[in-house]
Motif scaffolding. Sequence first.
Motif, PDB file in Angstrom:
ATOM      1  N   ARG A 123      48.936  46.764  43.323  1.00 51.24           N
ATOM      2  CA  ARG A 123      49.564  46.501  44.620  1.00 51.24           C
ATOM      3  C   ARG A 123      50.097  45.065  44.739  1.00 51.24           C
ATOM      4  O   ARG A 123      50.556  44.664  45.813  1.00 51.24           O
ATOM      5  CB  ARG A 123      48.544  46.764  45.746  1.00 51.24           C
ATOM      6  CG  ARG A 123      47.952  48.166  45.774  1.00 51.24           C
ATOM      7  CD  ARG A 123      49.035  49.224  45.859  1.00 51.24           C
ATOM      8  NE  ARG A 123      49.890  49.044  47.028  1.00 51.24           N
ATOM      9  CZ  ARG A 123      51.046  49.658  47.210  1.00 51.24           C
ATOM     10  NH1 ARG A 123      51.506  50.489  46.286  1.00 51.24           N
ATOM     11  NH2 ARG A 123      51.760  49.446  48.292  1.00 51.24           N
ATOM     12  N   ALA A 202      45.554  54.818  49.154  1.00 51.26           N
ATOM     13  CA  ALA A 202      45.962  56.189  49.447  1.00 51.26           C
ATOM     14  C   ALA A 202      47.402  56.176  49.939  1.00 51.26           C
ATOM     15  O   ALA A 202      47.809  55.262  50.674  1.00 51.26           O
ATOM     16  CB  ALA A 202      45.058  56.820  50.512  1.00 51.26           C
ATOM     17  N   ASP A 203      48.164  57.173  49.515  1.00 49.47           N
ATOM     18  CA  ASP A 203      49.570  57.282  49.928  1.00 49.47           C
ATOM     19  C   ASP A 203      50.340  56.000  49.636  1.00 49.47           C
ATOM     20  O   ASP A 203      51.153  55.525  50.452  1.00 49.47           O
ATOM     21  CB  ASP A 203      49.679  57.625  51.420  1.00 49.47           C
ATOM     22  CG  ASP A 203      49.035  58.961  51.750  1.00 49.47           C
ATOM     23  OD1 ASP A 203      49.113  59.870  50.904  1.00 49.47           O
ATOM     24  OD2 ASP A 203      48.432  59.064  52.843  1.00 49.47           O
ATOM     25  N   ASP A 204      50.078  55.407  48.465  1.00 53.23           N
ATOM     26  CA  ASP A 204      50.793  54.221  47.991  1.00 53.23           C
ATOM     27  C   ASP A 204      50.639  53.025  48.931  1.00 53.23           C
ATOM     28  O   ASP A 204      51.571  52.255  49.149  1.00 53.23           O
ATOM     29  CB  ASP A 204      52.285  54.539  47.804  1.00 53.23           C
ATOM     30  CG  ASP A 204      52.971  53.522  46.895  1.00 53.23           C
ATOM     31  OD1 ASP A 204      52.332  53.025  45.947  1.00 53.23           O
ATOM     32  OD2 ASP A 204      54.157  53.211  47.143  1.00 53.23           O
ATOM     33  N   ARG A 205      49.437  52.854  49.462  1.00 56.11           N
ATOM     34  CA  ARG A 205      49.163  51.693  50.290  1.00 56.11           C
ATOM     35  C   ARG A 205      47.661  51.436  50.310  1.00 56.11           C
ATOM     36  O   ARG A 205      46.844  52.340  50.068  1.00 56.11           O
ATOM     37  CB  ARG A 205      49.686  51.892  51.724  1.00 56.11           C
ATOM     38  CG  ARG A 205      49.019  53.028  52.477  1.00 56.11           C
ATOM     39  CD  ARG A 205      49.647  53.228  53.854  1.00 56.11           C
ATOM     40  NE  ARG A 205      49.009  54.307  54.594  1.00 56.11           N
ATOM     41  CZ  ARG A 205      47.943  54.158  55.367  1.00 56.11           C
ATOM     42  NH1 ARG A 205      47.387  52.949  55.509  1.00 56.11           N
ATOM     43  NH2 ARG A 205      47.422  55.186  56.009  1.00 56.11           N
ATOM     44  N   THR A 207      44.108  51.004  51.915  1.00 59.87           N
ATOM     45  CA  THR A 207      43.424  51.489  53.111  1.00 59.87           C
ATOM     46  C   THR A 207      42.098  50.769  53.348  1.00 59.87           C
ATOM     47  O   THR A 207      41.539  50.846  54.445  1.00 59.87           O
ATOM     48  CB  THR A 207      43.141  52.999  53.019  1.00 59.87           C
ATOM     49  OG1 THR A 207      42.329  53.267  51.858  1.00 59.87           O
ATOM     50  CG2 THR A 207      44.447  53.779  52.915  1.00 59.87           C
ATOM     51  N   THR A 220      44.496  46.798  55.581  1.00 55.70           N
ATOM     52  CA  THR A 220      45.816  47.287  55.163  1.00 55.70           C
ATOM     53  C   THR A 220      46.570  46.297  54.285  1.00 55.70           C
ATOM     54  O   THR A 220      47.638  46.625  53.756  1.00 55.70           O
ATOM     55  CB  THR A 220      46.687  47.616  56.391  1.00 55.70           C
ATOM     56  OG1 THR A 220      46.818  46.448  57.208  1.00 55.70           O
ATOM     57  CG2 THR A 220      46.054  48.740  57.205  1.00 55.70           C
TER      58      THR A 220
END
Length: 318
Positions: A123, A202-205, A207, A220
């Motif tokens: 990330r 999760a979902d490319d971000r 959490t 986030t």
Amino acid sequence: MTEYDVVVVGGGAAGLNGALMLVRSRRSVVVVDSGRPRNAPADGVHGLLGREGTPPAELLARGREEVRRYGGEILPGEVADVTRDGERFTVTLTDGSALHARRLLVATGLVDELPELPGLRERWGKDVVHCPYCHGWEIRDQAVGVLATGPMSVHQAQMFRQLSADVTYFAHTAPPTAEQAEELAARGIRVVPGEVAGLEIADDRITGVRLADGTVVARTAVAVATRMVARAGFLANLGLRPVPHPAGVGEHLPADPMGRTDVPGVWVAGNVTDLMAQVGPSAAAGAGAGAQINGDLVAEETRKAVAAYSAPTHGRMP
């Protein structure tokens, strides 16, 4: 062509702006560019007047075109070694080819060394960030976690607190002192003790941040101070090696304010010497170093011209 006035090693903002200054002074210049800029993962360049939000690749493409417009060359490749050969430098590339130059401008930037934790590298440059000026606006008002790794982590938490009221300090390997804990508490920054095991994604971000005991703290975005190390191993044969930075944030190549190193004929600019510089200051440093190199070449050429002019063949005596 293998003979140049200047070889510029590094095709980022510092290297290209240095090359631009030199080619506009009618110097023969080649920029050796590995194509691995530090800010490649970022969506845009920030804090650069007139180019706010420009994708890094687009900015560099414009810079390369400007250098070429004035006769400069851009050579894809990577430098393996540099040696001095009399009054010139021999720059050997990893493919075995060699370039020769009277002067050298090194603008190879740095490598960000991240802690070996799952999710950080994945990330990086998206919702794992390090600089409040580079990425802070983009994560404003989010639930920000600061992963403590060293002497700059508390300062980093205070800087991101300016951008969000929801900042959590994960003590990890750099728990705050009593005084620092009071400062963090005074700003409403929660301190979470214990080591961090990785990020929840999760979902490319992001959490959350997962602790070693299995606890997950919802977040986030995560800020982390990397260890920054200059890309300069190829200069070892010249006696130039990265040394610890005074701020304890990594290793850099020392230079004077204009980028001149202890090795005559070698200048540095950008993150290879100034670990904290953003794109704007790096470009400015490259321009300054380019002007200094041109001036140094002019001085050398003038000395030689005077010596030739004063020689007996011109009917003059010293």
